[in-house]
Design a protein around this motif. Structure first.
Motif, mmCIF file in Angstrom:
data_model
loop_
_atom_site.group_PDB
_atom_site.id
_atom_site.type_symbol
_atom_site.label_atom_id
_atom_site.label_comp_id
_atom_site.label_asym_id
_atom_site.label_seq_id
_atom_site.Cartn_x
_atom_site.Cartn_y
_atom_site.Cartn_z
ATOM 1 N N SER A 2 0.988 -1.121 -0.149
ATOM 2 C CA SER A 2 0.217 0.092 -0.103
ATOM 3 C C SER A 2 0.884 1.213 -0.045
ATOM 4 O O SER A 2 1.917 1.290 0.418
ATOM 5 N N SER A 3 0.461 2.434 -0.568
ATOM 6 C CA SER A 3 1.203 3.354 -0.498
ATOM 7 C C SER A 3 1.119 4.358 0.631
ATOM 8 O O SER A 3 0.646 3.803 1.864
ATOM 9 N N SER A 4 1.633 5.413 0.673
ATOM 10 C CA SER A 4 2.003 6.190 1.918
ATOM 11 C C SER A 4 0.599 6.884 2.306
ATOM 12 O O SER A 4 0.552 7.468 3.565
ATOM 13 N N ASP A 30 7.646 2.245 -4.033
ATOM 14 C CA ASP A 30 6.253 2.513 -3.010
ATOM 15 C C ASP A 30 6.730 2.490 -1.683
ATOM 16 O O ASP A 30 7.810 2.128 -1.433
ATOM 17 N N TYR A 31 5.983 3.078 -0.742
ATOM 18 C CA TYR A 31 6.153 2.960 0.777
ATOM 19 C C TYR A 31 4.891 2.438 1.310
ATOM 20 O O TYR A 31 3.987 2.895 1.209
ATOM 21 N N SER A 35 3.821 -0.867 7.649
ATOM 22 C CA SER A 35 4.929 -1.496 7.909
ATOM 23 C C SER A 35 6.214 -0.752 8.128
ATOM 24 O O SER A 35 7.310 -1.039 8.365
ATOM 25 N N LYS A 36 5.883 0.599 7.683
ATOM 26 C CA LYS A 36 7.303 1.404 7.660
ATOM 27 C C LYS A 36 8.289 0.902 6.636
ATOM 28 O O LYS A 36 9.492 0.991 6.900
ATOM 29 N N TYR A 124 13.352 2.942 10.260
ATOM 30 C CA TYR A 124 12.437 2.042 8.994
ATOM 31 C C TYR A 124 13.147 0.674 9.097
ATOM 32 O O TYR A 124 12.826 -0.203 8.256
ATOM 33 N N LEU A 125 14.067 0.411 10.073
ATOM 34 C CA LEU A 125 14.706 -1.002 10.044
ATOM 35 C C LEU A 125 13.651 -2.032 10.802
ATOM 36 O O LEU A 125 13.110 -1.328 11.643
#
Length: 337
Positions: A2-4, A30-31, A35-36, A124-125
């Motif tokens: 899914s997008s941001s 995409d981001y 789930s970041k 974002y890890l």
């Protein structure tokens, strides 16, 4: 994925990890907000020596994805970034960011140091892909420190305040290495015989392990061969050399004190993340060392450091994730400027 959350389509981000050996490129397509995580596609690795200039390397990558329009790019480079001029000494590459932006039609172009990319990547890890070195409770919006021993010793901080964030790079590898224990002091005295300034990088990067190995032998009144870090690690792993084992154990112990100093200096209540090329290969030794004890042992500030979690980062694509985050977080929509 899914997008941001923005109604607009995600504008692809060209990301790069440029080192002395390889020039690695990818496209962030995409981001996922839940789930970041970033979608990393179209990865290509080129030997850096194949190109006369950085522009040639970018041309080679873009020729692989010529059907995709790219207006955003972020490049993570192994070297200092000063203004618009970027020099990669090991490659003899030099470029101007404004000229690069015009040549390739980028609307948004950022060039950052590789450890700045590490700092941007930290939020974002994926915990499951990394190793907890020290338990703690990270404050959600507090500063995050990153560092890593490798060819050099890099460090940076993700500074977060009042809903804003920025990355602060530094030269922590060149600060003076402080002895804490009696063995530290004995080793430091030996190191000073050959070094005018005993810096963190002198011991925890490049030939530092070999230097520490020779100093450890001298402290114990022994003579050892002039061997490199890989040979020392092999001797220690096979328990063939007591000095090799003590060197690597003390490497991890003493690094705990350095990491604790970095945490205090940056106010890293959001956590400390360790990268670089050395420690992921000796993670079990790190976990059984006195790293945590020495990380915490900061006198009146021991309780402060005790609450900070420390993570050994083993997952891949950190420069890509950090480069993407640098651009993605530049505006509330994630589309950048």
């Amino acid at each position: 994925m899914s997008s941001s959350g923005s109604q607009a389509a995600f504008a692809p981000i060209l990301v790069a990890d440029i080192g002395g050996t390889n020039a690695r490129f990818a496209l962030i397509t995409d981001y996922c907000n839940s789930s970041k995580s970033f979608a990393i596609e179209h990865q290509h690795t080129f030997p850096s020596c194949d190109f006369k200039s950085f522009e040639d390397a970018v041309d080679a990558y873009l020729s692989q994805i010529d059907a995709i329009s790219i207006t955003r790019a972020c490049l993570a480079v192994a070297g200092p970034v000063k203004g618009a001029e970027v020099m990669l000494t090991n490659l003899g590459w030099q470029f101007n960011t404004q000229q690069l932006k015009l040549r390739f039609g980028f609307e948004n172009l950022q060039v950052i140091n590789d450890f700045a990319a590490f700092a941007y990547a930290a939020p974002y890890l994926n915990e499951r892909d990394n190793i907890c070195v020290k338990q703690g409770i990270a404050q959600e919006h507090a500063n995050i420190a990153v560092f890593g021993p490798g060819t050099g010793f890099g460090a940076a901080c993700l500074v977060r305040s009042q809903g804003q964030q920025a990355v602060m790079s530094c030269e922590a590898g060149h600060i003076s290495l402080a002895p804490v224990t009696e063995l530290d002091r004995q080793l430091h005295n030996v190191l000073r015989e050959d070094l005018q300034h005993v810096s963190v990088e002198n011991v925890f990067a490049g030939p530092g392990i070999a230097r520490l190995y020779r100093a450890m032998a001298k402290v114990h009144g022994l003579t050892v061969q002039d061997i490199d870090a890989a040979q020392i690690a092999a001797l220690a792993e096979n328990k063939e050399c007591m000095i090799a084992e003590r060197t690597l154990n003390h490497f991890c112990d003493w690094l705990g004190s350095v990491a604790g100093d970095i945490a205090l200096s940056f106010g890293a209540l959001g956590g400390v993340f360790i990268g670089g090329g050395i420690l992921p290969r000796m993670q079990q030794r790190l976990l059984t060392s006195r790293f945590n004890e020495r990380f915490i042992a900061k006198g009146v500030m021991s309780q402060y450091n005790n609450q900070i979690p420390v993570t050994l980062v083993c997952q891949e694509h950190i420069p890509f994730i950090g480069a993407a985050a640098c651009i993605h977080t530049a505006s509330p929509t994630g589309q950048g400027n």
